[in-house]
Enzyme design. Structure first.
Site, short mmCIF file in Angstrom:
data_model
loop_
_atom_site.label_atom_id
_atom_site.label_comp_id
_atom_site.label_asym_id
_atom_site.label_seq_id
_atom_site.Cartn_x
_atom_site.Cartn_y
_atom_site.Cartn_z
N ASP A 70 -3.60 -3.88 -4.43
CA ASP A 70 -2.10 -4.04 -4.31
C ASP A 70 -1.84 -5.38 -3.67
O ASP A 70 -1.04 -5.89 -2.87
CB ASP A 70 -2.08 -3.14 -2.77
N ASP A 127 0.10 0.24 -5.78
CA ASP A 127 0.62 1.27 -5.13
C ASP A 127 2.14 1.24 -6.11
O ASP A 127 2.33 0.43 -6.53
CB ASP A 127 1.56 0.72 -3.94
N HIS A 157 5.20 3.72 -6.37
CA HIS A 157 5.91 4.80 -5.79
C HIS A 157 7.15 5.04 -6.77
O HIS A 157 7.87 4.45 -7.18
CB HIS A 157 6.46 4.35 -4.47
N SER A 182 6.89 8.07 1.86
CA SER A 182 6.29 7.03 2.89
C SER A 182 7.50 6.07 3.33
O SER A 182 7.38 5.28 4.01
CB SER A 182 5.29 6.41 2.32
N HIS A 225 9.19 0.37 -1.03
CA HIS A 225 8.10 -0.63 -1.56
C HIS A 225 7.54 -0.31 -2.67
O HIS A 225 7.49 1.04 -2.94
CB HIS A 225 7.37 -1.14 -0.50
N LYS A 233 -1.47 4.49 -7.76
CA LYS A 233 -1.47 5.68 -6.56
C LYS A 233 0.02 5.62 -6.14
O LYS A 233 0.76 4.56 -6.16
CB LYS A 233 -2.63 5.24 -5.62
N GLU A 267 1.16 10.53 0.64
CA GLU A 267 0.88 9.32 0.97
C GLU A 267 -0.68 8.94 0.38
O GLU A 267 -1.30 9.84 0.45
CB GLU A 267 0.86 8.89 2.11
N ALA A 301 -3.02 -3.99 2.17
CA ALA A 301 -3.15 -4.65 3.63
C ALA A 301 -4.67 -4.03 3.72
O ALA A 301 -5.09 -2.98 3.61
CB ALA A 301 -2.46 -3.91 4.32
N CYS A 346 -4.75 0.26 2.83
CA CYS A 346 -5.43 0.37 1.43
C CYS A 346 -6.73 -0.29 1.07
O CYS A 346 -7.80 0.53 0.48
CB CYS A 346 -4.46 0.01 0.36
C1 VGL Z 1 -0.11 0.24 1.67
C2 VGL Z 1 1.61 0.40 3.25
C3 VGL Z 1 2.39 1.33 2.41
C4 VGL Z 1 -1.42 -0.23 1.12
C5 VGL Z 1 0.81 1.12 0.65
O1 VGL Z 1 -1.62 -0.15 0.29
O2 VGL Z 1 -2.15 -0.92 1.96
N1 VGL Z 1 0.23 0.03 3.23
N2 VGL Z 1 1.81 1.64 1.13
ZN ZN Z 2 2.98 2.57 -0.48
#
Ligand code: VGL
Ligand code: ZN
Length: 195
Positions: free
Chosen positions: A10, A61, A63, A69, A80, A106, A113, A146, A150
């Site tokens: 990410d 990520d 979406h 989420s 995001h 993903k 989620e 983060a 993830c």
């Molecule tokens: C993540 C917040 C929302 C991550 C993904 O991949 O760390 N964090 N979506």
């Molecule tokens: Zn996400």
């Protein structure tokens, strides 16, 4: 390290300077580039240029517009990494290292989620685990964003799947400093090596 791969989690714009910008993202990217330069590149004797001597895999990520989420859908996060937007793109300095086969998306199902890279698929429909096994990888080095979400989930799934797992502690960014430290401690206790 022999039989190794780097998994970059990410390092995409919404986690760097966008709607979910994480602490430490710029430094994490700089250090990741240094790591790639130092550890994964080498002169290929049969070629003229520099190439990666061990594979670099990317988790992204990715979406749909109304993902579960997102706050509007009752989730914990602002919108995001929406497919087709800049926020869902890999940082431009890292992008040259990303190939289609080694990029895993993903969070594409609006109702699920997915924090772990293990739940992602490349455009050919293969999972991260499948591809690592096809490449005969034993050691997986992980960095990204983060730490608490993830990165941690991906590192733990790698460990459970039997890989030796290393996390680059200077190549991480996080939502919350305390959560970052707690996640590092938990990973270390589980047998993930912080390097
Ligand atoms: C993540 C917040 C929302 C991550 C993904 O991949 O760390 N964090 N979506
Ligand atoms: Zn996400």
């Amino acid at each position: 390290m022999k039989d190794s791969a780097l998994v970059v989690v990410d390092m995409i714009y919404d986690f760097i300077d966008g709607s979910l910008a994480c602490q430490g993202a710029d430094t994490a990217i700089e250090n990741t580039l240094k790591y790639i330069d130092k550890e994964t590149s080498g002169i290929d004797p049969d070629d003229t240029g520099v190439r990666s001597i061990y594979p670099i895999l990317f988790v992204c990520d990715h979406h749909p517009e109304k993902h579960c989420s997102f706050a509007e859908q009752g989730g914990p996060w602002p919108p995001h990494c929406v497919q087709g937007t800049r926020g869902a793109e890999i940082h431009e300095a890292l992008k040259p290292y990303a190939s289609e086969d080694l990029t895993f998306f993903k969070g594409e199902d609006p109702a699920k989620e997915q924090y772990s890279g293990f739940e992602g698929k490349n455009p050919a429909g293969q999972s991260l685990q499948e591809v690592l096994e096809l490449l005969d990888i034993k050691n997986v080095v992980v960095c990204g964003i983060a730490t608490e979400y993830c990165v941690r989930n991906t590192a733990e799934d790698l460990l459970k799947a039997g890989f030796k797992v290393y996390v680059l502690k200077d190549c991480l960014a996080y939502v919350d400093a305390k959560g970052h430290v707690e996640a590092l401690d938990a990973m270390a206790a589980e047998g993930i090596k912080l390097i």
